[in-house]
Design an enzyme around this catalytic site. Structure first.
Site, short mmCIF file in Angstrom:
data_model
loop_
_atom_site.label_atom_id
_atom_site.label_comp_id
_atom_site.label_asym_id
_atom_site.label_seq_id
_atom_site.Cartn_x
_atom_site.Cartn_y
_atom_site.Cartn_z
N GLN A 1 0.81 -1.21 0.00
CA GLN A 1 0.00 0.00 0.00
C GLN A 1 0.85 1.27 0.00
OE1 GLN A 1 -2.76 -0.23 3.30
NE2 GLN A 1 -3.90 -1.90 2.39
N ASN B 1 -12.67 4.41 0.77
CA ASN B 1 -11.92 4.15 2.00
C ASN B 1 -10.69 5.03 2.00
OD1 ASN B 1 -10.71 2.83 4.31
ND2 ASN B 1 -11.92 1.03 3.89
N GLY C 1 -4.61 1.53 15.23
CA GLY C 1 -4.94 0.64 16.34
C GLY C 1 -6.40 0.70 16.74
N GLY C 2 -7.25 1.19 15.84
CA GLY C 2 -8.67 1.37 16.14
C GLY C 2 -9.43 0.10 16.44
N GLU C 3 -8.81 -1.05 16.17
CA GLU C 3 -9.48 -2.32 16.48
C GLU C 3 -9.03 -2.87 17.83
OE1 GLU C 3 -8.93 -1.52 13.08
OE2 GLU C 3 -11.10 -1.27 13.32
N ASP D 1 -14.65 4.47 9.28
CA ASP D 1 -13.49 5.36 9.51
C ASP D 1 -13.54 6.55 8.56
OD1 ASP D 1 -10.80 3.63 10.73
OD2 ASP D 1 -12.49 2.48 9.98
N TRP E 1 -4.55 6.80 10.34
CA TRP E 1 -3.66 5.97 9.52
C TRP E 1 -3.53 6.43 8.08
CZ3 TRP E 1 -6.68 2.65 6.25
CH2 TRP E 1 -7.98 2.40 6.69
N ASP F 1 -18.19 0.98 11.45
CA ASP F 1 -16.75 1.07 11.17
C ASP F 1 -16.48 1.97 9.98
OD1 ASP F 1 -14.03 0.59 11.45
OD2 ASP F 1 -14.05 -1.30 10.35
N ARG G 1 -16.14 7.31 3.71
CA ARG G 1 -16.43 5.87 3.74
C ARG G 1 -17.92 5.61 3.95
NH1 ARG G 1 -12.51 1.72 7.17
NH2 ARG G 1 -13.84 -0.12 7.17
#
Lengths: 549, 258
Positions: A80, A383, A190-192, A303, A240, A301, A328
């Site tokens: 990416q 996204n 680290g959102g999860e 984001d 991110w 979710d 999103r």
């Protein structure tokens, strides 16, 4: 023969003069547009338009593009990263945290920097890194174990290395940092994992931390009242993707990620500021100037980790410093970037989680019954894929997922430090029981979900109306970034591995290279020795084109 | 102040790298592994591990055995377990007796260094020699200080085992990695470029020249292109005492910035 020798000499001399170690000053970053032969920030400049003023490749000759070189990645997984190019040198990261210095003309490598992550590093979605920033003779990279590293641009050795977030708790840095003035700005993923997100600034010379702004306000801070109980402590709000910057307003614009737990809003009653928002931060002090929240108390979710595209528009007769944002959550927004005021909003894909936006841009929620599909699905209408804006066409170009839905479920999540803190999930909807849905990345060469589960598209959106000027449909979805040039070319790709040059005014396909691997980065363009190149990553290869000699 | 910050960062790195990082025998584990174990491990490595992990232990993506970079293992027990159990879908399990297993672990932990004779002195004295009498700092760069002419040594303590370091100091030409060889290029117009090779392919060579510029030079049309096998660095055998060389080796081993 004599002539050939002469040409070679000339090329050698140009190569030498081009390689003279010119420092990348802040002034150069400010005026990135004035050196279109380079691509010196993640998004090609502070306004993040991903629009190049190079004109050698045109709609008339684009069919003469030919392969110049390929740099294969030895590490598997979605690549990416977006390269930067400075004076003939390309700097690209590869998984997990390597940096390569590459001769932009030949693809040959000068040095490779390898960072060994702590075994404590944990990331939800792959060992991604999206690139480096540059200032002076230093490169800056975030690491999966939550460090920020400065690297000597000439030797490829680290100069300083500072811990930014605790990897044991799920903090990781995957975005390309942004340099503003003498500071390196970065945020944490680290959102999860139930992190408390932040953006922070570091002294570019020493790595000393200068300020930190928490995307989840603590007790006593404005916005903390939008979190029931102690839910702010594990509120997420990751960062991110790379922010944008308006030097005149001296504001950086950051897209903030989802609240935690991702899918159970009952555990965090309230709007959950500043998740799923854009925040405008003073880069000198880290203070919040304004915010705009796209998806309050988000259960999907969604984001808001899109790139803030800064464009100056003539808005209903008034020159306006605008911000364009295809979110999103399926809505396209135009905001006034001086104060965050909502100017316009319209869906760009099918949306059924909200019936629309109110006068202030706040969504009017229409939650679907349990077990029923919600449009757009969990990966969103778009996204993190970089958009492009062309001041020539006045259009915003985005990669979108059409006809894509998920069935969401929520459950109670218990916070355990360093473990997933999700509270449910979203299953891609296909309409056929048991049929595979769209996966997060390309895993096999067969598109087993087909367009029954959703399709990709490049959309040209007119910010003045919110309407689509044209749509370039793809059969499979797309995670590609976009690039426009001053010759009205639009370069884009998709999961199918086709790399396209489209007519930016009409969306008509002008050229295509079938590269095979999924394109999950933003193409860039630059020039060496007066020759325009276009680089894109497909699968595990970085591929560079230029016109036939 | 700046120096102090740098040192602190370096220490932080060493500390944080310690659980998973390279643990050179001579630095961190004096006497932990016997020379006999290391030698046994070396033979076994060549017979059993070489085919996949390669001579330098870095042929598997994400794994660099010599430098102590592993995917999972942290302790010696973890290493032994990975060897005996294998990894899912990756490395096969190996049936080894306990002595063999100890040998392999010792060999890996010793950084593949089977020599027992390397003397390691005082790092503090070594630093003084590096900056002063030895004049190392006039060509080598460490942690962002010094010229870029010679290889940057910021991570040399991770990259090289003590025996190799000692050899590089005593007799640099014998230890000079072929890729690092000095080059002398004369372009078609007669310009001479001197530098150190960083990379090369059939058509181009990438160097850092004596003005610290990274150059990618097409070979076609060059008047001459010479790769020199003799190191530009002086040999210190005879110039410095054995004790002084041991001190420099000790200092180099502390350079472990990632």
């Amino acid at each position: 023969m004599t002539r050939r020798v002469a040409v070679t000499i000339a090329l050698v001399l140009v190569a030498l003069s081009g390689a003279i170690d010119a420092q990348v000053t802040y002034d150069r970053l400010l005026r990135a547009q004035d050196e279109p032969q380079n691509w010196i920030t993640y998004s090609g400049g502070y306004s993040s338009q991903r629009h190049s003023l190079l004109t050698q490749i045109t709609p008339g000759n684009v069919r003469n593009l030919e392969l110049k070189w390929i740099l294969p990645n030895q590490v598997f997984g979605a690549w990416q990263s977006s390269p930067i190019v400075v004076d003939g040198m390309m700097y690209i990261t590869q998984r997990p945290n390597d940096v390569l210095a590459v001769d932009a003309k030949t693809g040959r490598v000068f040095w490779q920097y390898r960072y060994t992550n702590s075994p404590d590093a944990r990331v939800c979605c792959g060992a991604n890194n999206r690139g480096v920033a540059i200032l002076g003779d230093m490169l800056y990279m975030g690491t999966l174990d939550g460090h920020l590293v400065a690297i000597d641009r000439t030797t490829g050795r680290s100069l300083w290395d500072v811990p930014v977030g605790d990897p044991k708790l799920g903090y990781s840095l995957t975005m390309a940092p942004l340099v503003v003035k003498d500071k390196v700005l970065v945020g944490s993923g680290g959102g999860e994992y139930g992190i408390r997100g932040f953006v922070a600034a570091f002294d570019a010379k020493t790595g000393k931390e200068l300020w930190r702004f928490h995307t989840i306000p603590g007790p006593g801070e404005k916005g903390n009242e939008t979190w029931g109980g102690d839910s702010w402590k594990t509120g997420g709000g990751s960062i991110w993707v790379t922010p944008s910057y308006d030097p005149a307003l001296n504001l950086t614009y950051w897209g903030v990620g989802n609240p935690g737990p991702d899918w159970n809003p009952d555990q965090r009653p309230g709007d959950n500021l500043y998740t799923d928002s854009v925040i405008a931060i003073d880069p000198d002090t880290g203070t919040l100037k304004w915010h705009f929240q796209f998806s309050p108390n988000d259960p999907y979710d969604y984001d808001s980790v899109q790139i803030a595209v800064l464009a100056d528009l003539n808005w209903k007769g008034t020159p306006t410093k605008a911000m364009l944002w295809a979110n999103r959550n399926g809505f396209f927004y135009v905001l006034d970037r001086t104060n965050g005021k909502f100017l316009l909003g319209a869906p760009f894909v099918k949306v059924n989680w909200a019936s629309g936006l109110d006068a202030n841009g706040r969504p009017i929620p229409t939650p679907q019954p349990e077990g029923m599909p919600t449009w757009p699905g969990v990966q969103g209408g778009t996204n993190w894929y970089s958009p492009s804006f062309s001041p020539r066409t006045g259009l915003l170009y985005i990669s979108a997922w059409e006809g894509y839905a998920s069935v969401f479920r929520k459950e109670k999540a218990e916070y355990v430090p360093g473990r997933n803190f999700l509270g449910g999930g979203g299953t891609p909807y296909t309409g056929v029981t048991g049929a595979p849905g769209v996966r997060v990345g390309r895993a096999t060469p067969i598109n087993s979900w087909t367009d029954a589960a959703g399709n990709g598209a490049v959309m040209a959106i007119d910010p003045m109306t919110g309407q689509k000027k044209w749509v370039f449909k793809q059969f499979d979805v797309t995670d590609s970034g976009n690039l426009t040039t001053a010759t009205d070319l639009l370069f884009t790709g998709g999961r199918e591995g086709h790399f396209y040059a489209l007519d930016a005014r009409t969306g008509v396909e002008l050229w295509k290279a079938s590269l095979g691997g999924q394109i999950a980065n933003g193409p860039i363009t630059y020039a060496v020795d007066g020759k325009q190149h276009v680089s894109v990553i497909s699968g595990n290869s970085l591929i560079t084109f230029a016109l036939r000699d | 102040m700046l120096l102090r910050a740098t040192l602190l960062v370096s220490f932080g790195l060493i500390a944080s790298a310690a659980p998973a990082g390279a643990q050179l025998l001579t630095v961190d584990h004096p006497g932990q592994y016997t020379q006999e174990d290391i030698a046994r491990g070396s033979l076994l490595y060549n017979a059993q591990c070489f085919a996949c992990h390669g001579r330098d232990g870095d042929q598997i993506s994400g794994v660099d055995l010599r430098r102590g970079q592993f995917r999972r293992a942290q302790s010696d027990e973890d290493l032994a377990q990975t060897i005996t159990r294998g990894t899912p879908g990756g490395m096969p399990p190996f049936k080894l007796d306990p002595a063999e297993l100890t040998g392999i672990v010792a060999f890996i932990r010793a950084g593949f260094d089977t020599s027992a004779s390397v003397k390691v002195g005082s790092a503090a004295r070594g630093k003084s020699l590096f900056d002063g009498k030895g004049e190392c700092a006039t060509c080598h760069r460490v942690a962002g200080r010094g010229p870029r002419k010679a290889p940057d040594l910021s991570d040399i303590g991770l990259a090289r085992a003590p025996a190799m370091l000692e050899r590089s100091v005593r007799d640099p030409s014998s230890a000079l990695q072929p890729i690092n060889r000095p080059v002398r290029i004369v372009t078609a117009d007669g310009t001479t470029i001197r530098g150190r090779r960083l990379n090369e392919d059939t058509h181009t060579v990438q160097i850092i020249d004596d003005r610290e510029r990274l150059l990618s030079i097409p070979k076609k049309g060059l008047r001459s292109f010479d790769v020199i096998t003799e190191s530009a660095m002086p040999a210190y055998a005879g110039k410095l005492s054995d004790d002084e060389i041991a001190d420099i080796v000790a200092f180099l081993l502390t350079l472990r910035r990632q």
